[in-house]
Design an enzyme around this catalytic site. Structure first.
Site, PDB file in Angstrom:
ATOM      1  N   SER A  74       0.815  -1.222   0.000  1.00 60.20           N
ATOM      2  CA  SER A  74       0.000   0.000   0.000  1.00 60.20           C
ATOM      3  C   SER A  74       0.840   1.261   0.000  1.00 60.20           C
ATOM      4  CB  SER A  74      -0.928  -0.004   1.216  1.00 60.20           C
ATOM      5  OG  SER A  74      -0.189  -0.137   2.410  1.00 60.20           O
ATOM      6  N   LYS A  88      13.605  -0.551  -1.733  1.00 62.49           N
ATOM      7  CA  LYS A  88      12.213  -0.227  -1.406  1.00 62.49           C
ATOM      8  C   LYS A  88      11.955   1.229  -1.771  1.00 62.49           C
ATOM      9  CE  LYS A  88       8.903  -0.757   2.406  1.00 62.49           C
ATOM     10  NZ  LYS A  88       8.747  -1.261   3.814  1.00 62.49           N
ATOM     11  N   ASP A 126       5.278  -7.224  13.205  1.00 65.45           N
ATOM     12  CA  ASP A 126       4.551  -7.710  12.024  1.00 65.45           C
ATOM     13  C   ASP A 126       5.200  -9.003  11.542  1.00 65.45           C
ATOM     14  OD1 ASP A 126       2.518  -7.548  10.173  1.00 65.45           O
ATOM     15  OD2 ASP A 126       3.587  -6.216   8.814  1.00 65.45           O
TER      16      ASP A 126
END
Length: 510
Positions: free
Chosen positions: A136, A155, A290
């Site tokens: 996202s 990234k 996470d």
């Protein structure tokens, strides 16, 4: 000017929630009164046609948030860490929220690298792949450095993502304020505080320098952990919108067939991932929040590799000690001690009955310990514990909620590798070892030593501080205090200094 835009965004959001069937699920999760549910759905229904249909194969809320775009997907992911707000059932649904979005082009990614580093991307990377993952907020490319030939992961933030998120977050704030105004019952859930929490998480993820910093700190903390790797950050080629790390080559921890084919011991991997998480949370107070299979790989040598450090958990040292004592008390089935720890820490109001609280804790622990090994769950225990403490007036502690949520995810990863894994057998030595190190005599000596170091830094200022305190406290109207205060002050100061000296002596002995 923002008001009309926010209203339109919220109408579109409501219409999408209604069209996908998510509206009723959300209202149920937030325990909205029946009358409000009827009114809310009645107001939104005429606009249903402007809502986005979404992927009909997905659960309603996941379908709606995915259809609404990046900010809503990320909001759903953050809410999955807050079962105290959305309830356990909805939080569980949101954990599987798909974060895969259409990628942006390689040309746009290279342009972002050039803008960030001030150098053409082709001068930095001899190879630059199509996106290997698109989420996202950012997407990842596999690349090779021109100067060293090293393979790296790059990234890159999505183009314009900051502005898009800012618009949606403004609308979220508008909605939170509106909800608190028209539905006073919702204030116990603190909607605006939830949005502020989300805003803070997203702000951190939109600056990849912060994620790079988290990865670097996590790597330093875990450098000595056997069987664990964190890819190194390449700071030279990282910045606010670009993050470059060593490429992590390995098998996904969620692919059991590939793990078996590579000859890895899944039982050992399941035990290790749980041990590592507990060590990071208790020993360091800084843990990967996470840790699902998508963010974990297994290297050829059997090491577990972690990546994606956008969501990290922090727990201060005092809270870690309290948490460890609570957890260990449950492992030992010493419910009285668990109750006492809650009261000592101030988690439960002092006007509550500690014995009654201990009995309530026994009702939580005994059924769980009566289960077979495959059903024992530390995450479930913590969930029940929070339910009990809420009844006894304990306020929600966000850091423990995040810890509990991550514990559930890690347990799920461990169990997916070996369903017969006994969670408590794995946890007991880790928690017990931490307690011996953090609560015993050596820990007390270290605490005193820290106090001594602080006093030493203020050494040159102590005479002035004492004099200022004496001048402030002693008044002509109170001659008794005038005589007594210097003695009390000096006695207290002397006691602190003696304690500090004792700590230094003990430190050298140990």
């Amino acid at each position: 000017m923002r008001g009309p835009h926010n209203i339109w965004r919220l109408i579109r959001t409501g219409a999408t929630l209604e069209r996908t069937g998510a509206m009723s699920v959300v209202l149920e999760a937030f325990e909205a009164p029946k009358a409000l549910r009827i009114v809310a759905r009645g107001l939104v229904f005429p606009f249903r046609w402007i809502g986005i249909k979404g992927d009909v194969s997905q659960p309603p809320v996941v379908r709606a948030l995915t259809a609404l775009g990046p900010a809503y997907i990320k909001f759903g992911q953050v809410l999955s860490t807050r079962p105290d707000v959305v309830g356990n059932e909805l939080a569980t649904q949101l954990r599987v929220l798909q974060d895969r979005l259409p990628p942006f082009s390689v040309a746009e990614a290279k342009a972002a690298v050039a803008a960030e580093r001030g150098t053409d991307a082709d001068e930095i990377f001899s190879e630059f792949s199509e996106p290997v993952a698109a989420a996202s907020i950012a997407q990842v490319h596999k690349a090779r450095l021109v100067d060293s030939g090293e393979v790296v992961a790059v990234k890159v933030l999505r183009p314009g993502i900051e502005r898009a998120f800012r618009k949606d977050v403004d609308a979220f704030y508008f909605a939170a304020d509106f909800i608190e105004f028209v539905a006073p019952f919702s204030r116990r859930l603190r909607p605006r505080a939830v949005i502020e929490h989300f805003d803070g998480v997203v702000t951190g993820e939109l600056d990849l320098r912060l994620e790079s910093s988290s990865a670097s700190e996590f790597s330093a903390n875990t450098a000595a952990d056997a069987g664990f790797q964190v890819p190194a950050v390449n700071w030279e080629h990282s910045g606010r919108r670009v993050m470059t790390m060593d490429w992590a080559e390995g098998v996904s921890l969620g692919d059991n067939a590939a793990l078996d084919a590579a000859g890895h011991d899944r039982h050992a991997l399941g035990s290790r991932v749980l041990e590592l998480f507990l060590s990071h949370a208790l020993r360091d107070g800084f843990f990967h929040a996470d840790m699902h299979q998508g963010n974990l790989k297994v290297a050829a040598n059997g090491d577990i590799i972690a990546y994606d450090f956008g969501i990290m958990g922090h727990i201060d040292e005092y809270t870690r000690r309290v948490y460890a004592e609570i957890l260990y008390g449950f492992i030992q089935r010493d419910y009285q001690r668990v109750a006492e720890v809650h009261f000592e820490a101030g988690y439960v109001p002092a006007d509550q009955d500690v014995d009654e609280f201990a009995r309530a804790l026994r009702a939580v622990g005994e059924p769980i310990f009566g289960m077979d090994a495959s059903k024992l769950s530390m995450g479930r225990l913590l969930n029940y514990l929070f339910e009990v403490t809420e009844r006894f007036g304990m306020e929600t502690r966000t850091e423990l909620i995040l810890l509990q949520r991550t514990m559930v995810v890690v347990e799920g990863v461990a169990r997916s590798l070996d369903n017969s894994l006994n969670i408590w057998d794995v946890a007991k030595p880790v928690v017990g070892g931490y307690i011996k190190e953090s609560i015993g005599p050596k820990a007390a000596a270290r605490d005193l030593l820290k106090t001594a170091k602080v006093l030493a830094r203020f050494g040159p200022r102590l005479p002035g501080l004492v004099e200022a305190a004496l001048i402030k406290q002693v008044t002509p109207q109170d001659t008794a205090k005038k005589r007594a205060w210097p003695l009390v002050t000096l006695a207290g100061l002397g006691g602190v200094m003696i304690g500090a000296a004792g700590a230094c002596a003990i430190f050298w002995l140990i």
